[in-house]
Write an enzyme that holds these catalytic residues in place. Structure first.
Site, PDB file in Angstrom:
ATOM      1  CG  ASP A 286      -2.216   0.753   0.978  1.00 29.51           C
ATOM      2  OD1 ASP A 286      -3.257   0.400   1.557  1.00 29.51           O
ATOM      3  OD2 ASP A 286      -2.176   1.713   0.174  1.00 29.51           O
ATOM      4  CD  GLU A 491      -6.866   5.148   3.158  1.00 31.13           C
ATOM      5  OE1 GLU A 491      -6.734   5.549   1.993  1.00 31.13           O
ATOM      6  OE2 GLU A 491      -5.931   4.685   3.820  1.00 31.13           O
TER       7      GLU A 491
HETATM    8  O1  LIG Z   1      -4.740   5.054  -3.466  1.00 36.11           O
HETATM    9  C1  LIG Z   1      -3.812   4.006  -3.403  1.00 36.11           C
HETATM   10  C2  LIG Z   1      -4.017   3.199  -2.119  1.00 36.11           C
HETATM   11  C3  LIG Z   1      -5.358   2.467  -2.102  1.00 36.11           C
HETATM   12  O2  LIG Z   1      -5.414   1.554  -3.186  1.00 36.11           O
HETATM   13  C4  LIG Z   1      -5.504   1.708  -0.775  1.00 36.11           C
HETATM   14  O3  LIG Z   1      -6.707   0.939  -0.738  1.00 36.11           O
HETATM   15  C5  LIG Z   1      -5.529   2.651   0.407  1.00 36.11           C
HETATM   16  O4  LIG Z   1      -5.262   1.947   1.606  1.00 36.11           O
HETATM   17  C6  LIG Z   1      -4.594   3.812   0.211  1.00 36.11           C
HETATM   18  N1  LIG Z   1      -4.316   4.743   1.112  1.00 36.11           N
HETATM   19  C7  LIG Z   1      -3.512   5.636   0.524  1.00 36.11           C
HETATM   20  C8  LIG Z   1      -2.968   6.788   1.209  1.00 36.11           C
HETATM   21  C9  LIG Z   1      -2.947   6.788   2.622  1.00 36.11           C
HETATM   22  C10 LIG Z   1      -2.443   7.883   3.312  1.00 36.11           C
HETATM   23  C11 LIG Z   1      -1.950   8.996   2.601  1.00 36.11           C
HETATM   24  C12 LIG Z   1      -1.989   8.990   1.208  1.00 36.11           C
HETATM   25  C13 LIG Z   1      -2.502   7.888   0.504  1.00 36.11           C
HETATM   26  C14 LIG Z   1      -3.283   5.252  -0.786  1.00 36.11           C
HETATM   27  N2  LIG Z   1      -3.953   4.103  -0.947  1.00 36.11           N
END
Ligand SMILES: OC[C@@H]1[C@@H](O)[C@H](O)[C@@H](O)c2nc(-c3ccccc3)cn21
Length: 603
Positions: A286, A491
């Protein structure tokens, strides 16, 4: 003469071996790198030959970029990649998790929790098909979907990305993999990545392996504390079905299992996923997932790279520090901390997926698909999905009496609430922006617009987001529709312990319902607290989850053109104090149980 790996008629594994044999260590390391679109440059793609590009949620070529803008951006990147020494094309990946949700004007389907309420595996497969076409139309090869989390605590900010608390429902809805990638032939080798058509299908990504939905108190990126049996019975359960459908990629979870980070778990990424389950595609991290393996995050990056790659991570969603990654990975192999055979295994898996994806033969977008984005046919499919996702929780105050369907020819009706006229709210997170947003963020039909479209010409529709008592009392309304719920989130920003209806939704409901016969529509990523004294005042209650762009799917049922079929995929708790509460628990005492859902008409 023409190198074997460029020969489309050669067996995939022969092409993999031939290309691998030509690559330097640095080129192999670069194939394992996934960078964000803002980091792309001729140096990154043509000189260093990074293997993959992604866009973060909300990262687009420009505001309201057209499908052609997206396709041009990806094609330009591909042209750079093809000018590298070995001309290995990139895979571009994006979070198309409920339609092609980063793209303005794309069809926005209900989020997974609503599809869980439909329990309709064939519908979900069709949604995958439609999504694949809209993603392909923008030149993109790979969708970071489906999320097959089994959410066991709705305090989790990603609960709406999970089909259900029941692993069997989640497993049954992995059909989206076949929708996205196409149907593998009966003799398809188990665990081998598959893509039917480079024109109509995209690579899928089962995420987040494993136990993302099982963290203590639903804390995002938290710790799932459970026995190996429960991990397998609940959280690993959907993966064999994804693998049997030839899922090309799996994304590792940010979370830990009994304290061990998934991004560094050799047991789970290698022994279980690749060994026991026989997964032959590649595992992607991730976003900055490996940085989290040390404190402060990313401070000892060499350690992070070593831990994750040795655990079985094949591609790293870096996504910014590309050259640091290259330098560290090359150093770790040269000093023997990471074996060349581990690197070769990772790169073989990545090249295997690239060869089966058809991207070597068809590296560029297909302009004939451009009009498919947000097309009528897909919006009708989304409207059907909305209908099937609704759950009717109350219909009438007394046993005998029913309130729905609503009359289309009522004299005057009141429409109220924060979620009555807000496309952004009804789409939820992962829509245009990472966390979603409020207002007319994309094309679609709001609940209010759907009501106005559904009622007869002689019906007067009065819309008041927050009506005063005076308006409610003086209006002489036949009935009221109050739409309330959650604002979009993604998230960690969605982690909440207080799951009451935001914006004093309960007060608004009480104010309206004590004067006018009232239907309440809850637009949320999860159940919300409805106090008994509020519930008894309302005449009908519908859970709409996060329905997406096609609001007509809601009024199709409210006005009786279609009956409700949805049933709860999650337990509707009485209060947050009960959490976690899941079907099968001892002393299970929800307000509405898992599987509950009324119909309007006698079947
Ligand atoms: O977007 C790409 C992936 C996505 O596919 C995943 O399911 C997800 O957990 C995710 N969190 C972030 C992310 C988290 C914190 C800061 C910036 C970006 C980036 N991503």
């Amino acid at each position: 003469e023409r190198p074997l790996y460029k020969d489309a008629s050669a067996p995939v594994e022969a092409r993999v071996r031939d290309l691998l044999g030509r690559m330097t260590l640095r080129e192999k390391a670069a194939q394992m790198a996934q960078i964000e679109r803002t980091v792309v440059s001729p140096r990154a793609l043509a000189e260093l030959a990074a293997g993959s590009v992604l866009n973060a949620g909300g990262s687009a070529p420009r505001d309201r970029a057209s499908p052609a803008d997206w396709a041009r951006m990806v094609d330009d990147m591909q042209r750079l990649a093809l000018s590298s020494r070995l001309a290995v094309p990139i895979l571009y990946g994006t979070d198309a998790v409920h339609g092609h949700n980063n793209v303005f004007g794309a069809t926005v389907f209900p989020h997974n929790v609503g599809l869980g309420a439909s329990r309709d595996a064939e519908l979900v497969r069709k949604i995958g098909e439609a999504t694949a076409l809209e993603v392909r139309a923008t030149g993109i090869h790979w969708a970071f979907a489906p999320c097959v989390a089994v959410c066991r605590d709705p305090r989790w900010g990603r609960c709406y990305e999970s089909y259900s608390e029941d692993p069997e429902i989640v497993r049954s809805l992995t059909t989206i993999v076949t929708g996205l990638q196409g149907q593998p032939p009966a003799d398809h080798p188990h665990g081998y990545p598959f893509l039917a058509s480079v024109r109509d299908n995209v690579l899928a990504c089962a995420k987040h392996f494993v136990g993302d939905g099982g963290t203590d108190k639903g804390i995002n990126e938290g710790n799932a504390i459970c026995s190996p049996e429960d991990l397998e019975r609940i959280h690993t359960k959907p993966y064999p079905d994804c693998i049997a459908q030839g899922v090309a990629t799996v994304m590792a979870s940010y979370s830990q299992w009994n304290g061990e980070p998934l991004h560094a778990s050799r047991h789970l990424l290698t022994d279980v996923l690749k060994g026991k389950l026989g997964f032959e595609g590649f595992v992607v991290s991730d976003w900055e997932g490996i940085d989290r393996l040390c404190e402060p995050r990313g401070s000892d990056y060499r350690y992070c790279v070593a831990q994750s790659v040795n655990a079985g991570m094949d591609m790293i969603m870096i996504p910014h520090r590309f050259e640091k990654f290259l330098e560290d990975l090359v150093f770790l192999v040269e000093t023997g901390e990471i074996s060349m055979s581990r690197i070769d295994d990772a790169v073989e898996r990545i090249l295997r997926v690239k060869f089966i994806s058809g991207v070597f033969e068809h590296p560029f977008s297909d302009p004939s698909l451009l009009d498919v984005v947000g097309c009528k046919e897909h919006r009708l499919l989304a409207r059907e999905a909305v209908r099937k996702s609704l759950v009717l929780l109350k219909n009438g105050k007394k046993q005998s009496e029913t309130f729905l369907p609503l009359a289309k020819n009522a004299k005057r009706i009141l429409v109220a609430g924060t979620h009555a006229d807000n496309i952004g709210y009804q789409c939820g997170g992962w829509t245009i922006a990472w966390h979603g947003d409020s207002g007319k963020i994309t094309l679609g039909t709001s609940i209010l617009e759907a009501i106005q479209e559904s009622v007869g010409v002689e019906t007067e529709v009065v819309y008041e987001e927050c009506p005063t008592v005076a308006i409610i009392e003086s209006g002489e309304f036949s009935y009221a529709i109050v739409a309330v719920g959650e604002v979009p989130y993604a998230e960690r920003l969605g982690d909440r312990t207080d799951l009451s209806i935001p914006f004093n939704g309960s007060d608004l409901i009480t104010r309206v319902a004590s004067k006018v016969p009232t239907l309440v529509v809850v637009v949320s990523g999860r159940p919300l607290v409805i106090e008994p004294q509020v519930l008894e005042k309302i005449d009908a209650l519908v859970a709409a989850w996060l329905p997406g762009s096609e609001g007509m799917g809601i009024t199709d049922c409210l006005f009786g053109d279609h009956d409700f079929v949805g049933t709860l995929p999650v337990s509707w708790f009485r209060s947050s104090d009960q959490l976690p509460i899941n079907v099968g628990d001892a002393n299970y005492d929800p307000l509405f149980p898992f599987g509950y859902g009324l119909k309007m008409f006698r079947s």
